[in-house]
Design a protein around this motif. Sequence first.
Motif, PDB file in Angstrom:
ATOM      1  N   THR A 135       1.024  -1.186   0.219  1.00 50.46           N
ATOM      2  CA  THR A 135       0.134   0.142  -0.575  1.00 50.46           C
ATOM      3  C   THR A 135       1.152   1.376   0.195  1.00 50.46           C
ATOM      4  N   TYR A 136       0.507   2.365  -1.159  1.00 56.10           N
ATOM      5  CA  TYR A 136       1.547   3.506  -1.087  1.00 56.10           C
ATOM      6  C   TYR A 136       0.970   4.670  -0.911  1.00 56.10           C
ATOM      7  N   THR A 137       1.086   5.700  -0.988  1.00 60.09           N
ATOM      8  CA  THR A 137      -0.174   7.431  -1.346  1.00 60.09           C
ATOM      9  C   THR A 137       0.713   7.653  -2.000  1.00 60.09           C
ATOM     10  N   PHE A 138      -0.264   8.299  -3.024  1.00 61.58           N
ATOM     11  CA  PHE A 138      -0.370   7.800  -4.641  1.00 61.58           C
ATOM     12  C   PHE A 138      -0.984   9.450  -4.800  1.00 61.58           C
ATOM     13  N   ARG A 139       0.023  10.469  -5.502  1.00 67.32           N
ATOM     14  CA  ARG A 139      -0.628  12.088  -5.744  1.00 67.32           C
ATOM     15  C   ARG A 139      -0.912  12.882  -7.063  1.00 67.32           C
ATOM     16  N   ASP A 140      -1.288  13.094  -7.234  1.00 62.14           N
ATOM     17  CA  ASP A 140      -1.276  14.010  -8.775  1.00 62.14           C
ATOM     18  C   ASP A 140      -1.905  15.353  -7.968  1.00 62.14           C
ATOM     19  N   GLN A 141      -1.808  16.737  -8.952  1.00 58.61           N
ATOM     20  CA  GLN A 141      -2.077  17.962  -9.266  1.00 58.61           C
ATOM     21  C   GLN A 141      -3.774  18.228  -8.733  1.00 58.61           C
ATOM     22  N   THR A 142      -4.426  17.324  -8.240  1.00 56.37           N
ATOM     23  CA  THR A 142      -5.609  17.173  -7.250  1.00 56.37           C
ATOM     24  C   THR A 142      -5.364  16.635  -6.493  1.00 56.37           C
ATOM     25  N   GLY A 143      -5.152  16.217  -5.950  1.00 48.98           N
ATOM     26  CA  GLY A 143      -5.329  15.212  -4.262  1.00 48.98           C
ATOM     27  C   GLY A 143      -3.995  14.159  -4.362  1.00 48.98           C
ATOM     28  N   THR A 144      -4.786  13.295  -2.718  1.00 54.56           N
ATOM     29  CA  THR A 144      -3.925  11.982  -2.705  1.00 54.56           C
ATOM     30  C   THR A 144      -5.001  10.459  -2.426  1.00 54.56           C
ATOM     31  N   ILE A 145      -4.129   9.835  -3.043  1.00 59.23           N
ATOM     32  CA  ILE A 145      -5.720   8.697  -2.970  1.00 59.23           C
ATOM     33  C   ILE A 145      -4.170   7.466  -2.380  1.00 59.23           C
ATOM     34  N   THR A 146      -4.859   6.071  -1.661  1.00 60.00           N
ATOM     35  CA  THR A 146      -3.852   4.796  -1.238  1.00 60.00           C
ATOM     36  C   THR A 146      -4.864   4.433  -2.519  1.00 60.00           C
ATOM     37  N   VAL A 147      -2.790   3.785  -3.218  1.00 59.92           N
ATOM     38  CA  VAL A 147      -2.926   2.874  -4.009  1.00 59.92           C
ATOM     39  C   VAL A 147      -2.389   1.622  -3.498  1.00 59.92           C
ATOM     40  N   ASN A 148      -3.154   0.313  -4.229  1.00 58.68           N
ATOM     41  CA  ASN A 148      -2.324  -0.955  -3.797  1.00 58.68           C
ATOM     42  C   ASN A 148      -1.794  -1.622  -4.495  1.00 58.68           C
ATOM     43  N   ILE A 149      -0.308  -1.800  -5.040  1.00 54.42           N
ATOM     44  CA  ILE A 149       0.418  -2.099  -5.752  1.00 54.42           C
ATOM     45  C   ILE A 149       1.259  -3.474  -5.403  1.00 54.42           C
ATOM     46  N   PRO A 150       0.734  -4.891  -6.073  1.00 56.47           N
ATOM     47  CA  PRO A 150       1.211  -5.956  -5.945  1.00 56.47           C
ATOM     48  C   PRO A 150       2.550  -5.904  -6.273  1.00 56.47           C
ATOM     49  N   GLN A 151       3.704  -6.756  -5.466  1.00 56.96           N
ATOM     50  CA  GLN A 151       4.553  -6.907  -5.788  1.00 56.96           C
ATOM     51  C   GLN A 151       5.174  -7.194  -7.251  1.00 56.96           C
ATOM     52  N   ALA A 152       4.096  -8.084  -8.071  1.00 57.34           N
ATOM     53  CA  ALA A 152       4.843  -8.703  -9.208  1.00 57.34           C
ATOM     54  C   ALA A 152       4.163  -7.256 -10.525  1.00 57.34           C
ATOM     55  N   THR A 153       3.561  -6.198  -9.896  1.00 57.93           N
ATOM     56  CA  THR A 153       3.294  -5.672 -10.470  1.00 57.93           C
ATOM     57  C   THR A 153       4.582  -4.724 -11.643  1.00 57.93           C
ATOM     58  N   TRP A 154       5.135  -4.749  -9.959  1.00 61.22           N
ATOM     59  CA  TRP A 154       6.916  -3.490 -10.103  1.00 61.22           C
ATOM     60  C   TRP A 154       7.608  -4.415 -11.328  1.00 61.22           C
ATOM     61  N   LYS A 155       7.105  -5.503 -11.914  1.00 61.86           N
ATOM     62  CA  LYS A 155       8.255  -6.316 -12.711  1.00 61.86           C
ATOM     63  C   LYS A 155       9.388  -5.994 -12.467  1.00 61.86           C
ATOM     64  N   GLY A 156      10.454  -5.155 -11.547  1.00 65.71           N
ATOM     65  CA  GLY A 156      11.592  -4.960 -11.065  1.00 65.71           C
ATOM     66  C   GLY A 156      11.948  -4.139 -11.680  1.00 65.71           C
ATOM     67  N   LYS A 157      11.006  -2.668 -11.321  1.00 66.47           N
ATOM     68  CA  LYS A 157      11.623  -1.485 -12.192  1.00 66.47           C
ATOM     69  C   LYS A 157      11.228  -1.010 -10.738  1.00 66.47           C
ATOM     70  N   GLU A 158      12.448   0.045 -10.752  1.00 63.34           N
ATOM     71  CA  GLU A 158      12.225   0.784  -9.106  1.00 63.34           C
ATOM     72  C   GLU A 158      11.923   2.285  -9.474  1.00 63.34           C
ATOM     73  N   PHE A 159      10.692   3.157  -8.418  1.00 64.84           N
ATOM     74  CA  PHE A 159      10.901   4.278  -8.767  1.00 64.84           C
ATOM     75  C   PHE A 159      11.122   5.065  -7.408  1.00 64.84           C
ATOM     76  N   ASN A 160      11.134   6.177  -8.268  1.00 63.98           N
ATOM     77  CA  ASN A 160      11.755   6.875  -6.642  1.00 63.98           C
ATOM     78  C   ASN A 160      10.740   8.616  -6.441  1.00 63.98           C
ATOM     79  N   ALA A 161      10.191   8.634  -5.443  1.00 63.78           N
ATOM     80  CA  ALA A 161       9.197  10.314  -5.236  1.00 63.78           C
ATOM     81  C   ALA A 161       8.929  11.144  -5.901  1.00 63.78           C
ATOM     82  N   ASP A 162      10.692  11.425  -6.988  1.00 65.28           N
ATOM     83  CA  ASP A 162      10.486  12.202  -7.823  1.00 65.28           C
ATOM     84  C   ASP A 162       9.808  11.866  -9.211  1.00 65.28           C
ATOM     85  N   ASP A 163      10.068  10.822  -9.403  1.00 65.30           N
ATOM     86  CA  ASP A 163       9.683   9.592 -10.511  1.00 65.30           C
ATOM     87  C   ASP A 163       8.085  10.138 -10.729  1.00 65.30           C
ATOM     88  N   MET A 164       8.090  11.062 -11.762  1.00 66.34           N
ATOM     89  CA  MET A 164       6.529  10.884 -12.693  1.00 66.34           C
ATOM     90  C   MET A 164       6.491   9.782 -12.625  1.00 66.34           C
TER      91      MET A 164
END
Length: 128
Positions: A75-104
């Motif tokens: 579970t993660y907190t996600f933000r766009d220009q209109t607000g924040t929301i809780t998102v559920n991202i299963p580990q398999a969904t990442w497919k080895g990719k890594e992102f930082n908070a600065d990454d769009m």
Amino acid sequence: MKKTLALAVLFAVSFSGFAQEGGFKGGEPPPQQKDAGSKGTEDTGESKISQIRDMRIDAWVTLEGHILKKTADETYTFRDQTGTITVNIPQATWKGKEFNADDMVRLSGYVKGKGEQTELNVERVDLP
């Protein structure tokens, strides 16, 4: 009589040749658009967090913004220009990719809940 019989046999043989014309002929299929077996961002327009709070449950949406922090196992907190929301991202969904908070990032998934309890079950994470 022999002529009639010969003509009937010739006639039957010629039509049996036509009957064997059908079936699969092989060859290459025409090219088609591929989407990695999942619904892609071209299937829906980009949504905003403020819009999805009123969408029907299980609506497919795509959001662009930033993952701010991890709040639980998947579970993660996600933000766009209109607000924040809780998102559920299963580990398999990442497919080895890594992102930082600065990454769009672009998240695609299904809406769960209504109003302030709205969450997004993510099935695809990409760079925009």
